[in-house]
Design a protein around this motif. Structure first.
Motif, PDB file in Angstrom:
ATOM      1  N   ALA A 132       0.835  -1.202   0.000  1.00  0.00           N
ATOM      2  CA  ALA A 132       0.000   0.000   0.000  1.00  0.00           C
ATOM      3  C   ALA A 132       0.874   1.257   0.000  1.00  0.00           C
ATOM      4  N   LYS A 133       1.916   1.243   0.824  1.00  0.00           N
ATOM      5  CA  LYS A 133       2.821   2.383   0.886  1.00  0.00           C
ATOM      6  C   LYS A 133       3.536   2.586  -0.453  1.00  0.00           C
ATOM      7  N   ALA A 134       3.975   1.496  -1.053  1.00  0.00           N
ATOM      8  CA  ALA A 134       4.666   1.570  -2.343  1.00  0.00           C
ATOM      9  C   ALA A 134       3.756   2.127  -3.443  1.00  0.00           C
ATOM     10  N   LEU A 135       2.454   1.868  -3.314  1.00  0.00           N
ATOM     11  CA  LEU A 135       1.490   2.374  -4.299  1.00  0.00           C
ATOM     12  C   LEU A 135       1.080   3.816  -4.009  1.00  0.00           C
ATOM     13  N   GLY A 136       1.522   4.363  -2.873  1.00  0.00           N
ATOM     14  CA  GLY A 136       1.195   5.740  -2.529  1.00  0.00           C
ATOM     15  C   GLY A 136      -0.116   5.878  -1.775  1.00  0.00           C
ATOM     16  N   ALA A 137      -0.613   4.791  -1.226  1.00  0.00           N
ATOM     17  CA  ALA A 137      -1.878   4.811  -0.487  1.00  0.00           C
ATOM     18  C   ALA A 137      -1.600   4.908   1.006  1.00  0.00           C
TER      19      ALA A 137
END
Length: 102
Positions: A63-68
């Motif tokens: 999620a963090k890697a996707l910017g969420a």
């Protein structure tokens, strides 16, 4: 149909997606349930788009890697990369417009 992805396979799945949308959700979030319905309606409008889902609580690294940072967040995927993200509720027309901008 929304295919769920995880910390383990999100990179490969997104890289292999020519065009699609990923919803970052929480299992018990009522807004996320609404966005899943919106995503399904979007899928009827754009049958060629790949529909993905990622549980933010089970897969925080992805999620963090996707910017969420929170749920629900929608990520527009084009040519194997996330091109746009938007957090919060949308209707199918707004999602379609976001997808077409990506």
């Amino acid at each position: 149909m929304i295919k769920e992805i995880t910390n383990t396979d999100y990179k490969e799945t997104i890289a292999a997606t020519p065009a699609g949308v990923c919803i970052v959700f929480k299992e018990l979030c009522p807004h996320c349930k609404n966005m899943e319905k919106v995503l399904e309606k979007f899928g009827q409008l754009m049958p060629a788009a790949v529909l993905l889902g990622l549980d933010i609580q089970k897969n925080p690294d992805a999620a963090k890697a996707l910017g969420a940072e929170r749920a629900p967040t929608v990520c527009v995927i084009k040519d194997g990369a996330v091109r746009r993200t938007k957090t919060g509720l949308m209707n199918p027309k707004e999602l379609l417009a976001l997808y077409q901008m990506g």
